[in-house]
Design a protein around this motif. Sequence first.
Motif, PDB file in Angstrom:
ATOM      1  N   PHE A 111      -2.676  -0.372  44.947  1.00 23.13           N
ATOM      2  CA  PHE A 111      -3.492  -0.918  45.715  1.00 23.13           C
ATOM      3  C   PHE A 111      -4.649  -2.436  45.007  1.00 23.13           C
ATOM      4  O   PHE A 111      -4.484  -3.468  44.795  1.00 23.13           O
ATOM      5  CB  PHE A 111      -4.799  -0.471  46.471  1.00 23.13           C
ATOM      6  N   LYS A 112      -4.453  -1.988  43.352  1.00 19.67           N
ATOM      7  CA  LYS A 112      -5.196  -2.887  42.412  1.00 19.67           C
ATOM      8  C   LYS A 112      -4.069  -3.757  42.237  1.00 19.67           C
ATOM      9  O   LYS A 112      -4.351  -4.378  41.813  1.00 19.67           O
ATOM     10  CB  LYS A 112      -5.480  -1.460  41.016  1.00 19.67           C
ATOM     11  N   GLY A 113      -2.555  -3.504  42.496  1.00 22.17           N
ATOM     12  CA  GLY A 113      -1.956  -4.235  41.657  1.00 22.17           C
ATOM     13  C   GLY A 113      -1.109  -5.480  43.029  1.00 22.17           C
ATOM     14  O   GLY A 113      -1.146  -6.345  43.031  1.00 22.17           O
ATOM     15  N   LEU A 114      -1.938  -5.146  44.541  1.00 21.49           N
ATOM     16  CA  LEU A 114      -2.100  -5.839  45.085  1.00 21.49           C
ATOM     17  C   LEU A 114      -2.883  -6.748  45.220  1.00 21.49           C
ATOM     18  O   LEU A 114      -2.448  -7.998  45.691  1.00 21.49           O
ATOM     19  CB  LEU A 114      -1.644  -5.259  46.719  1.00 21.49           C
ATOM     20  N   VAL A 116      -6.742 -14.095  58.442  1.00 19.21           N
ATOM     21  CA  VAL A 116      -7.523 -12.745  57.776  1.00 19.21           C
ATOM     22  C   VAL A 116      -5.945 -12.199  57.742  1.00 19.21           C
ATOM     23  O   VAL A 116      -4.966 -11.821  58.515  1.00 19.21           O
ATOM     24  CB  VAL A 116      -8.255 -11.893  58.666  1.00 19.21           C
ATOM     25  N   VAL A 117      -6.559 -11.030  56.356  1.00 23.06           N
ATOM     26  CA  VAL A 117      -5.168 -10.293  55.956  1.00 23.06           C
ATOM     27  C   VAL A 117      -6.539  -9.036  55.787  1.00 23.06           C
ATOM     28  O   VAL A 117      -7.029  -8.588  54.821  1.00 23.06           O
ATOM     29  CB  VAL A 117      -4.180 -10.369  54.608  1.00 23.06           C
ATOM     30  N   PHE A 118      -5.633  -7.783  56.364  1.00 27.18           N
ATOM     31  CA  PHE A 118      -5.924  -6.485  56.092  1.00 27.18           C
ATOM     32  C   PHE A 118      -5.624  -5.739  55.367  1.00 27.18           C
ATOM     33  O   PHE A 118      -3.846  -5.338  55.481  1.00 27.18           O
ATOM     34  CB  PHE A 118      -6.508  -5.579  57.412  1.00 27.18           C
ATOM     35  N   LEU A 119      -5.957  -5.587  54.072  1.00 31.99           N
ATOM     36  CA  LEU A 119      -4.648  -4.762  53.237  1.00 31.99           C
ATOM     37  C   LEU A 119      -5.472  -3.262  52.967  1.00 31.99           C
ATOM     38  O   LEU A 119      -6.717  -2.979  52.286  1.00 31.99           O
ATOM     39  CB  LEU A 119      -4.980  -5.262  51.647  1.00 31.99           C
ATOM     40  N   VAL A 152      -1.510  -5.651  55.718  1.00 29.34           N
ATOM     41  CA  VAL A 152      -0.071  -5.775  54.704  1.00 29.34           C
ATOM     42  C   VAL A 152      -1.375  -3.621  54.340  1.00 29.34           C
ATOM     43  O   VAL A 152      -2.098  -3.429  54.030  1.00 29.34           O
ATOM     44  CB  VAL A 152      -0.696  -6.896  53.329  1.00 29.34           C
ATOM     45  N   SER A 153      -0.293  -2.941  54.173  1.00 31.19           N
ATOM     46  CA  SER A 153      -0.093  -1.526  54.589  1.00 31.19           C
ATOM     47  C   SER A 153       0.475  -1.126  53.017  1.00 31.19           C
ATOM     48  O   SER A 153       2.299  -0.998  52.936  1.00 31.19           O
ATOM     49  CB  SER A 153      -0.055  -0.612  55.195  1.00 31.19           C
ATOM     50  N   THR A 154       0.628   0.211  51.958  1.00 32.94           N
ATOM     51  CA  THR A 154       0.763   0.530  51.488  1.00 32.94           C
ATOM     52  C   THR A 154       1.522   2.598  52.513  1.00 32.94           C
ATOM     53  O   THR A 154       0.156   2.655  53.248  1.00 32.94           O
ATOM     54  CB  THR A 154       0.680   0.706  50.300  1.00 32.94           C
ATOM     55  N   ALA A 155       2.958   2.758  51.860  1.00 33.85           N
ATOM     56  CA  ALA A 155       2.294   4.226  52.299  1.00 33.85           C
ATOM     57  C   ALA A 155       3.406   5.502  51.928  1.00 33.85           C
ATOM     58  O   ALA A 155       4.241   4.472  51.198  1.00 33.85           O
ATOM     59  CB  ALA A 155       2.792   4.359  53.817  1.00 33.85           C
ATOM     60  N   ALA A 156       3.036   6.322  51.386  1.00 33.13           N
ATOM     61  CA  ALA A 156       3.984   6.994  50.425  1.00 33.13           C
ATOM     62  C   ALA A 156       4.962   7.749  51.789  1.00 33.13           C
ATOM     63  O   ALA A 156       5.993   7.777  49.978  1.00 33.13           O
ATOM     64  CB  ALA A 156       2.988   8.562  49.895  1.00 33.13           C
ATOM     65  N   GLY A 157       5.098   8.066  52.355  1.00 36.05           N
ATOM     66  CA  GLY A 157       5.959   8.934  52.943  1.00 36.05           C
ATOM     67  C   GLY A 157       7.139   7.348  53.024  1.00 36.05           C
ATOM     68  O   GLY A 157       6.812   6.403  53.718  1.00 36.05           O
ATOM     69  N   GLY A 158       8.048   7.684  53.535  1.00 36.31           N
ATOM     70  CA  GLY A 158       9.939   6.722  53.450  1.00 36.31           C
ATOM     71  C   GLY A 158      10.404   6.938  54.501  1.00 36.31           C
ATOM     72  O   GLY A 158       9.704   8.020  56.153  1.00 36.31           O
ATOM     73  N   ILE A 175       2.661 -12.536  47.173  1.00 31.10           N
ATOM     74  CA  ILE A 175       2.263 -13.375  46.995  1.00 31.10           C
ATOM     75  C   ILE A 175       2.868 -14.513  47.886  1.00 31.10           C
ATOM     76  O   ILE A 175       2.727 -15.667  47.810  1.00 31.10           O
ATOM     77  CB  ILE A 175       2.251 -13.436  45.491  1.00 31.10           C
ATOM     78  N   ASN A 176       4.234 -13.857  48.551  1.00 27.46           N
ATOM     79  CA  ASN A 176       4.999 -15.278  49.085  1.00 27.46           C
ATOM     80  C   ASN A 176       4.677 -15.219  50.157  1.00 27.46           C
ATOM     81  O   ASN A 176       4.588 -16.455  50.902  1.00 27.46           O
ATOM     82  CB  ASN A 176       7.055 -14.751  48.787  1.00 27.46           C
ATOM     83  N   ARG A 177       3.869 -13.818  50.731  1.00 30.87           N
ATOM     84  CA  ARG A 177       3.205 -13.320  52.564  1.00 30.87           C
ATOM     85  C   ARG A 177       2.034 -15.072  52.351  1.00 30.87           C
ATOM     86  O   ARG A 177       2.578 -15.204  52.923  1.00 30.87           O
ATOM     87  CB  ARG A 177       3.305 -12.677  52.711  1.00 30.87           C
ATOM     88  N   LEU A 178       1.623 -14.819  51.467  1.00 30.90           N
ATOM     89  CA  LEU A 178       0.306 -15.367  51.225  1.00 30.90           C
ATOM     90  C   LEU A 178       0.643 -16.446  51.205  1.00 30.90           C
ATOM     91  O   LEU A 178      -0.243 -17.331  51.713  1.00 30.90           O
ATOM     92  CB  LEU A 178      -0.583 -14.621  49.847  1.00 30.90           C
ATOM     93  N   SER A 179       1.562 -17.084  50.005  1.00 30.16           N
ATOM     94  CA  SER A 179       1.546 -18.036  50.336  1.00 30.16           C
ATOM     95  C   SER A 179       2.710 -19.728  51.476  1.00 30.16           C
ATOM     96  O   SER A 179       3.208 -20.780  51.218  1.00 30.16           O
ATOM     97  CB  SER A 179       2.998 -19.080  49.159  1.00 30.16           C
TER      98      SER A 179
END
Length: 187
Positions: free
Chosen positions: A39-42, A83-86, A122-128, A182-186
């Motif tokens: 989260f911090k990194g994104l 709007v981006v939901f992170l 934009v979301s992260t998940a520990a599960g693979g 960054i690519n998606r935002l640009s």
Amino acid sequence: MIRLILAILLACGVAFGVEAPVKTLIIASHPYKETSTFFKGLKEAAKTVSNVTIRDLEEIYGFDTRAIDGDKEYKIMQEHERVVFLFPTHWFNITPMMKAYLNETWGSVGPGLWQGKQMLVVSTAAGGSSTYGKNGRIGMELADVFAPMKASALHCGMVYLEPLVFQGVSRSKLPQYQKEFINRLSR
């Protein structure tokens, strides 16, 4: 080592003048952000892109879901085209503060509220793959978990963009995730 790579990546983003093509609002939320490298990194990656405003709900309102100033957030939302939901995937859903944000800012509005604006999840998940995907425990892709966000976007007249999701997250891949964000935002 990761911090060094992050510093180099972020410096490159600034050096190359990365800019979002439309005025972009990031609504960020994480209930345990002090422990989240991703989260911090994104968020740090997003800060390297110009034409982007970041609203971190927990930084602004703490964890009080009733504290959100719906009128103020509504006005800020009006000023942006995308709007981006992170957020981290939180029990196959958005975070409690993000849900409160939607309740207070969008309220019980009808179709057309945000006509033509873009929504990006934009979301992260520990599960693979053992959790997500056709053969995973839940039998669906991580991006498909956010069907209610898509329904909300379409109901409000928004253009729902393909979600950017990172599953089975790994610290070693953080620079790659940042670059993808960054690519998606640009674009």
